[in-house]
Scaffold this active site. Structure first.
Site, short mmCIF file in Angstrom:
data_model
loop_
_atom_site.label_atom_id
_atom_site.label_comp_id
_atom_site.label_asym_id
_atom_site.label_seq_id
_atom_site.Cartn_x
_atom_site.Cartn_y
_atom_site.Cartn_z
N PRO A 15 17.20 -5.83 48.82
CA PRO A 15 18.14 -5.74 50.22
C PRO A 15 18.62 -7.33 50.63
CG PRO A 15 15.76 -5.52 50.52
CD PRO A 15 15.93 -5.39 49.12
N GLU A 16 19.80 -7.09 50.81
CA GLU A 16 20.45 -8.56 51.02
C GLU A 16 20.82 -8.43 52.53
OE1 GLU A 16 23.00 -10.66 48.82
OE2 GLU A 16 22.60 -9.78 46.93
#
Ligand code: ZN
Length: 293
Positions: A15-16
């Protein structure tokens, strides 16, 4: 600037910032204004141990807001306590209208609200973390105090970015991954932003000033906003779907597209080799050597 049609790629990625923003937006309507009637901690640690009294300090508290700082989810409670959560490499927040019949092996933390809604933090690889802080000293928390400006915040601009890059003799790629330069950028969006700004990832960071810094700051904002918009569409779909937040379809210009035609040039792939992949500090960088200087 040519704005070509982009391919759609579905990746099981870490996840960014856009994923974390999407998780926050997905959680907010289920948590804000609700009281946490039960909190379960199903193991002693994630990447680090849970703080003492974790469940007791959350139970009975009303949630005032769900916010994001860099890649941290911040759940503000009515007594000034803030739950800090990081999704790590594989963390997910799963929302269900009631308790599931059985917990999964990787369901580590459970928040149940007075509406009966259950938010489960699931993390197979356990690189995620949770901690508690107080709102008045939140900015001094060890996880947050060294963070640079929020790239989508009002305080982020070309001059601010240029000032943070001044004197840095590392590559611009490495500088942008440094969370004290700008908060929350990861490998994917650094490649994408440098492509959009037409700056080579190997360029010395200190040379990005003036108009180049303006272009880069605008590009960082644009690639993040486009991804968050895609996350927003996934949230609308999600209401009829599985209840799992945080992963959605992305459209990348260069990331993970080694050898593909560059979407910004009309050059011949047979001659140029298309999008190039190099390794910088152990991480892949994708870029177009024709377009990015
Ligand atoms: Zn190109």
């Amino acid at each position: 600037m040519r704005q070509p049609a982009l391919p759609t790629i579905l990746l099981a990625i870490m996840p960014e910032l856009p994923e974390v923003e999407t998780v926050c937006r997905g959680l907010a309507p289920h948590l804000e204004g609700r009281t946490l009637v039960q909190v379960l901690q199903r193991r002693a640690n994630l990447r680090v141990p849970f703080p003492d009294g974790f469940c007791e300090r959350l139970t009975g508290r009303r949630v005032e807001s769900v916010r994001r700082r860099a890649k941290y989810i911040l759940v503000h409670l009515d007594d000034g306590t803030v739950l800090i959560a990081h999704l790590g490499m594989s963390g997910r927040m799963i929302i269900t209208p009631e308790r599931p019949a059985a917990w999964g092996a990787h369901d580590h933390v459970v928040l149940e609200t007075d509406a009966g809604t259950v938010v489960t933090f699931n993390d197979a690889r356990r690189f995620g973390l949770m901690d508690l802080a107080m709102a008045e000293t939140l900015a001094e928390h060890p996880l947050l105090r060294a963070l640079g400006p929020e790239p989508l915040g009002n305080a982020f601009s070309g001059p601010v970015l240029a000032a943070r890059l001044a004197g840095r003799m590392t590559s611009i790629k490495a500088a942008l991954l440094d969370q004290s330069v700008v908060a929350g950028l990861g490998n994917i969006y650094v490649s994408e932003a440098l492509f959009l700004a037409r700056l080579s990832p190997t360029r010395i960071a200190a040379t990005v000033s003036g108009a180049k810094a303006e272009r880069l700051a605008a590009a960082i904002r644009a690639v993040l906003e486009r991804a968050i918009a895609a996350g927003g569409s996934s949230l609308r779909d999600y209401r009829q779907a599985s209840g799992e937040l945080g992963y959605f379809q992305h459209q990348f210009s260069v990331y993970d597209r080694e050898g593909a035609p560059c979407p910004g040039c009309s050059c011949d792939v047979a001659k140029t080799g298309g999008v190039r992949r190099i390794v910088q500090a152990g991480r892949s960088t994708f870029y177009c050597p024709q377009r990015q200087r």
